[in-house]
Design an enzyme around this catalytic site. Structure first.
Site, PDB file in Angstrom:
ATOM      1  N   HIS A 247      11.218 -21.945  13.346  1.00  0.00           N
ATOM      2  CA  HIS A 247      12.650 -21.802  13.618  1.00  0.00           C
ATOM      3  C   HIS A 247      13.021 -20.359  13.906  1.00  0.00           C
ATOM      4  O   HIS A 247      12.426 -19.417  13.379  1.00  0.00           O
ATOM      5  CB  HIS A 247      13.507 -22.402  12.500  1.00  0.00           C
ATOM      6  CG  HIS A 247      13.478 -21.689  11.182  1.00  0.00           C
ATOM      7  ND1 HIS A 247      14.358 -20.681  10.871  1.00  0.00           N
ATOM      8  CD2 HIS A 247      12.711 -21.873  10.081  1.00  0.00           C
ATOM      9  CE1 HIS A 247      14.128 -20.264   9.636  1.00  0.00           C
ATOM     10  NE2 HIS A 247      13.138 -20.964   9.127  1.00  0.00           N
TER      11      HIS A 247
ATOM     12  N   ASP B 117      11.157 -15.097   7.441  1.00  0.00           N
ATOM     13  CA  ASP B 117      11.525 -16.512   7.521  1.00  0.00           C
ATOM     14  C   ASP B 117      12.561 -16.675   8.623  1.00  0.00           C
ATOM     15  O   ASP B 117      13.741 -16.404   8.414  1.00  0.00           O
ATOM     16  CB  ASP B 117      12.082 -16.936   6.152  1.00  0.00           C
ATOM     17  CG  ASP B 117      12.624 -18.337   6.108  1.00  0.00           C
ATOM     18  OD1 ASP B 117      12.362 -19.102   7.045  1.00  0.00           O
ATOM     19  OD2 ASP B 117      13.321 -18.667   5.124  1.00  0.00           O
TER      20      ASP B 117
ATOM     21  N   GLU C 225      17.329 -24.703  11.496  1.00  0.00           N
ATOM     22  CA  GLU C 225      16.605 -25.024  10.260  1.00  0.00           C
ATOM     23  C   GLU C 225      17.365 -24.584   9.021  1.00  0.00           C
ATOM     24  O   GLU C 225      17.380 -25.298   8.011  1.00  0.00           O
ATOM     25  CB  GLU C 225      15.222 -24.369  10.283  1.00  0.00           C
ATOM     26  CG  GLU C 225      14.273 -24.871   9.199  1.00  0.00           C
ATOM     27  CD  GLU C 225      14.401 -24.119   7.868  1.00  0.00           C
ATOM     28  OE1 GLU C 225      13.828 -24.599   6.871  1.00  0.00           O
ATOM     29  OE2 GLU C 225      15.072 -23.056   7.843  1.00  0.00           O
ATOM     30  N   GLU C 226      17.999 -23.438   9.085  1.00  0.00           N
ATOM     31  CA  GLU C 226      18.624 -22.874   7.882  1.00  0.00           C
ATOM     32  C   GLU C 226      19.830 -23.680   7.389  1.00  0.00           C
ATOM     33  O   GLU C 226      20.266 -23.503   6.256  1.00  0.00           O
ATOM     34  CB  GLU C 226      19.037 -21.419   8.122  1.00  0.00           C
ATOM     35  CG  GLU C 226      17.872 -20.457   8.332  1.00  0.00           C
ATOM     36  CD  GLU C 226      17.007 -20.256   7.094  1.00  0.00           C
ATOM     37  OE1 GLU C 226      17.307 -20.862   6.050  1.00  0.00           O
ATOM     38  OE2 GLU C 226      16.042 -19.495   7.180  1.00  0.00           O
TER      39      GLU C 226
ATOM     40  N   ASP D 103       6.211 -22.404   8.384  1.00  0.00           N
ATOM     41  CA  ASP D 103       7.322 -21.722   7.715  1.00  0.00           C
ATOM     42  C   ASP D 103       6.755 -20.907   6.559  1.00  0.00           C
ATOM     43  O   ASP D 103       5.583 -21.054   6.200  1.00  0.00           O
ATOM     44  CB  ASP D 103       8.346 -22.743   7.223  1.00  0.00           C
ATOM     45  CG  ASP D 103       9.768 -22.211   7.227  1.00  0.00           C
ATOM     46  OD1 ASP D 103       9.943 -20.998   7.032  1.00  0.00           O
ATOM     47  OD2 ASP D 103      10.701 -23.019   7.417  1.00  0.00           O
TER      48      ASP D 103
ATOM     49  N   HIS E 136      14.614 -15.188   1.469  1.00  0.00           N
ATOM     50  CA  HIS E 136      16.053 -15.093   1.738  1.00  0.00           C
ATOM     51  C   HIS E 136      16.634 -13.750   1.325  1.00  0.00           C
ATOM     52  O   HIS E 136      17.859 -13.602   1.205  1.00  0.00           O
ATOM     53  CB  HIS E 136      16.819 -16.254   1.093  1.00  0.00           C
ATOM     54  CG  HIS E 136      16.716 -17.514   1.895  1.00  0.00           C
ATOM     55  ND1 HIS E 136      17.716 -18.460   1.914  1.00  0.00           N
ATOM     56  CD2 HIS E 136      15.730 -17.985   2.689  1.00  0.00           C
ATOM     57  CE1 HIS E 136      17.349 -19.453   2.700  1.00  0.00           C
ATOM     58  NE2 HIS E 136      16.146 -19.192   3.179  1.00  0.00           N
TER      59      HIS E 136
END
Length: 344
Positions: free
Chosen positions: A68, A186, A220-221, A240, A321
């Site tokens: 992603h 990510d 995706e998030e 991922d 994150h």
């Protein structure tokens, strides 16, 4: 293991990081990836909602490999009386990971302003102890301060800033030896890995042992990146990050094969095939489980009702994150496993 084009992978990673792509703001990064995929010699198309699908060749038993391109970020919730911005997260972004970060504010009128995420009040020297010790909270004591001479809501609105504008965080890429530090490892590091695998196919004129699609998703998030798939897809493999932690086996220098996450166990037989492919290729891998807060686009494909098997792999990554860190060896091992599973 197969040769790994480190320079190309790192350049693509940095190129992707340089394009702000908070979830929903996909056009620039989509155009970049589509152009690069075509430059490598692969046919591709873009999706109506956003995203890139590339045909890597092969026949039968189609596999979709997903990465992603979207990043977590912020959105303007309202303009405060002093001209600062009250914000809300887009994706799983927490205030304790963002205070003091530099940002870019994208207005719907096409203007871009810089600023920073700050506590309210923003100076420790003039803040009472009980306020200094309060946890940061988007609603009450965290705001974005613009690098503009504003002191009222009217001043800020005069710039064209309004509720619903997008805010992107500065990635701050650093390479320290083999370690790679940045926001948005990510999943832009994994997108760079997929592009590197595709370059390996193109440079060596290789064709996968089965039909393979490369799917660069852009949602995706927020949970619907993998909801659509080409009709002939039988298996979905998400690439991922593999978060590290005290209860994890994942390592920044290795590739993880996901056995389970917070949504589902991954398909037993497909996971065993991935393990066999890792062993056959001499890949440095581990098996791991990611709970209580993790999911991939491959999970979403199942939830959307597709009759597919699903699996996931990825490089060990610290500080998910937040300001994340992985290692070039983790990317190398991920690329090698991906190519091995494609059958090349």
């Amino acid at each position: 293991m197969v040769p790994f084009d480190t320079d190309y992978c790192l350049q693509q990673f940095q190129n992707l990081l340089a394009i702000d792509s908070t979830t929903g703001q996909f056009r620039a990064v989509q155009d970049y990836v589509a152009a690069e995929v075509q430059r490598l010699g692969f046919e591709c198309r873009t999706l109506h909602k956003g995203g890139v699908i590339a045909d890597l060749g092969g026949t039968g038993n189609a596999l979709a490999v997903t990465v992603h391109l979207d990043d977590i970020g912020l959105m303007v919730r309202r303009i405060n009386a002093d001209g600062t911005l009250n914000v809300c997260p887009v994706g799983g972004l927490y205030p304790f990971y963002t205070v003091t970060e530099n940002v870019r504010v994208y207005t719907r009128g096409g203007r871009i302003y810089t600023g920073a995420v700050c506590r309210t009040p923003n100076s420790i020297h003039v803040t009472e102890e009980e306020l200094r010790s309060a946890a940061p909270d988007w609603r009450t004591n965290v705001c974005v301060v613009l690098d503009e001479p504003v002191s009222s809501a009217a001043d800020t609105r005069a710039l064209g800033v309004e509720t619903g504008d997008m805010i992107a965080l500065e990635p701050r890429f650093v390479r320290a030896g083999g370690y790679l530090k940045s926001r948005f490892v990510d999943d832009k590091a994994c997108a760079a890995v997929l592009l590197t695998a595709m370059k390996h196919l193109a440079d060596n004129r290789l064709t996968p042992a089965r039909q393979v699609y490369a799917y660069f998703s852009v949602y995706e998030e927020i949970g619907h990146g993998g909801a659509w798939l080409p009709e002939d897809v039988r298996d979905v493999l998400a690439v991922d990050i593999a978060p590290t932690g005290p209860d994890q086996t994942s390592d920044e220098r290795k590739v993880s094969i996901f056995a389970k996450d917070s949504r589902y166990p991954y398909h037993w037989e497909m996971t065993n095939e991935l393990r066999d492919a890792a062993i056959a290729a001499g890949v440095d891998y581990v098996m791991d489980i990611f709970t209580p807060h993790y999911g991939t686009d491959a999970d979403v494909a199942l939830a959307a009702g597709h009759d597919v098997r699903h699996g996931a792999i990825g490089p060990g990554t610290a500080n998910s994150h937040g300001y994340e860190r992985t290692h070039i060896d983790g990317l190398r091992n991920t690329c090698a496993l991906l190519l091995s599973y494609m059958g090349v």
